[in-house]
Design an enzyme around this catalytic site. Structure first.
Site, PDB file in Angstrom:
ATOM      1  CD  GLU A 145      -5.278   4.729   5.805  1.00 10.93           C
ATOM      2  OE1 GLU A 145      -4.833   3.855   6.567  1.00 10.93           O
ATOM      3  OE2 GLU A 145      -5.764   4.453   4.705  1.00 10.93           O
ATOM      4  CG  ASN A 174       2.092   1.447   4.506  1.00  4.06           C
ATOM      5  OD1 ASN A 174       2.977   2.281   4.457  1.00  4.06           O
ATOM      6  ND2 ASN A 174       1.732   0.767   3.439  1.00  4.06           N
ATOM      7  CD  GLU A 209      -2.243   1.235   2.994  1.00  2.01           C
ATOM      8  OE1 GLU A 209      -1.572   0.768   3.933  1.00  2.01           O
ATOM      9  OE2 GLU A 209      -3.387   1.702   3.138  1.00  2.01           O
ATOM     10  CG  ASN A 253      -4.799   4.009   0.588  1.00  3.27           C
ATOM     11  OD1 ASN A 253      -4.091   3.491  -0.269  1.00  3.27           O
ATOM     12  ND2 ASN A 253      -4.549   3.902   1.879  1.00  3.27           N
TER      13      ASN A 253
HETATM   14  N1  ING Z   1      -3.347   0.526   8.834  1.00  5.09           N
HETATM   15  C1  ING Z   1      -3.837  -0.247   9.926  1.00  5.09           C
HETATM   16  C2  ING Z   1      -4.451  -1.567   9.487  1.00  5.09           C
HETATM   17  O1  ING Z   1      -5.649  -1.744   9.407  1.00  5.09           O
HETATM   18  C3  ING Z   1      -5.098  -0.382  12.009  1.00  5.09           C
HETATM   19  C4  ING Z   1      -4.733   0.505  10.846  1.00  5.09           C
HETATM   20  C5  ING Z   1      -4.086  -1.044  12.731  1.00  5.09           C
HETATM   21  C6  ING Z   1      -6.397  -0.576  12.318  1.00  5.09           C
HETATM   22  C7  ING Z   1      -4.444  -1.892  13.791  1.00  5.09           C
HETATM   23  C8  ING Z   1      -6.784  -1.413  13.372  1.00  5.09           C
HETATM   24  C9  ING Z   1      -5.787  -2.075  14.111  1.00  5.09           C
HETATM   25  O2  ING Z   1      -3.653  -2.459   9.265  1.00  5.09           O
HETATM   26  C10 ING Z   1      -3.921   0.842   7.646  1.00  5.09           C
HETATM   27  N2  ING Z   1      -3.145   1.569   6.802  1.00  5.09           N
HETATM   28  O3  ING Z   1      -5.073   0.518   7.356  1.00  5.09           O
END
Ligand code: ING
Length: 317
Positions: free
Chosen positions: A146, A197, A47, A110
């Site tokens: 985001e 990421n 990503e 995105n």
């Molecule tokens: N990053 C994270 C993901 O879903 C996240 C955000 C991390 C959400 C941990 C919930 C728990 O992997 C992106 N870029 O979506």
């Protein structure tokens, strides 16, 4: 008869804010050439693979994020990637930030594209599930904005006939939502590609305390989500990370290639630029689809009780 696609998962190490797109492209070309050495037909990049993960920081004016976006594809900086891939006859998935103009408005998505072995874009996807926040987090623990910078994807979860099968795309947080895989599986998807990421450590505010989530859960949830999606929909899933310490944030690796059985058949070992490779037989989706997960026979949506509220949760009695 097997329908083999030799897939390369091209994990990237960190891309620092001061790194240029050309530097990122050079690293991706090196991974493409490695993939060619392994006889790969298809390579999956992460990503937002052209820049640092800029949504980790608050920018007062969200439009400052435009500098991280591409208005066309290929761009002059990414054309060398397209040209080398076509020269090598390798297709690829690429995640990047898109600045689109729709109905007179400039919108950031995105985005991920699927490029075939001739260098033609054969599919596009825009991330639906946007995590994080839109407004500044007073506790300072949030590393994901985001919702501040991107608009939810407006292309749904399409599938594309390519590489001898039915291909689908997702991005990062999408992998945590079962609908992502199911919507594509109902269209016959055989391979879901996704870049991510994801912080290796997550913090949460509890009252006036900042607590660290148990870090072992981050990788567990990462693989659990994709393995479940693969098994419950009998599809290949390719998950590829941007990893390592990027702009002060530890990003997890764990890039993997997952069979329709849910088994991880290739796994990255490092937090840097690393290619993982597996022969993916697209016909392997048949076993699950013709036994446990025959959607036409075993899936009973008319008995789920969801008809009354297709969008939300079933109202309590
Ligand atoms: N990053 C994270 C993901 O879903 C996240 C955000 C991390 C959400 C941990 C919930 C728990 O992997 C992106 N870029 O979506």
């Amino acid at each position: 008869m097997a329908r083999l696609v030799r897939v390369g998962g091209a994990q990237l190490g960190p891309i620092q804010p001061e790194d240029t797109r050309a530097q990122a492209v050079d690293r991706m070309i090196a991974l493409l050439r490695q993939a060619a050495g392994h006889g790969c037909n298809l390579v999956v990049f992460p990503e937002l693979a052209l820049t640092t993960f800029f949504p980790r920081r608050i920018m007062q004016d969200p439009d400052e994020a435009n500098v991280y976006c591409e208005t066309t594809m290929p761009t002059p900086e990414t054309k060398p990637l397209f040209d080398e891939a076509a020269r090598l006859g390798i297709g690829f998935y690429l995640g990047y930030a898109e600045l689109a103009e729709e109905a007179g408005r400039k919108l950031r998505y995105n985005t991920a594209i699927l490029v075939n072995g001739e260098g033609q874009i054969v599919g596009k996807y825009r991330k639906v599930h946007l995590p994080g926040r839109a407004e500044p987090d007073p506790t300072g623990v949030t590393k994901n904005y985001e919702q501040r910078y991107f608009t939810p994807g407006n292309l749904g979860f399409p599938v594309f006939k390519a590489f001898g099968g039915v291909m689908g795309m997702a991005l990062c947080n999408d992998r945590r939502w079962p609908e992502t895989y199911r919507v594509m599986a109902l269209q016959g998807v055989e391979m879901v590609m996704l870049g991510y990421n994801t912080g290796a450590v997550r913090w949460a505010a509890e009252g006036n305390r900042i607590v660290q989530m148990p870090s072992h859960l981050e990788m567990f949830h990462n693989h659990l989500s994709m393995q479940a999606g693969a098994y419950q929909n009998s599809t290949w899933v390719i998950g590829v990370a941007k990893a390592g310490c990027e702009d002060g944030e530890e990003l997890m690796g764990g890039s993997c290639i997952i069979a329709p059985s849910g088994e991880i058949v290739a796994l990255a070992r490092t937090l840097g630029d690393e290619l993982i490779v597996a022969d993916c037989d697209l016909d392997a989706v048949k076993w699950g689809r013709e036994t446990y997960f025959r959607f036409d026979v075993n899936r009973r949506i008319e008995h789920y009780g969801l008809i009354a509220s297709q969008r939300g949760v079933i109202p309590p009695e």
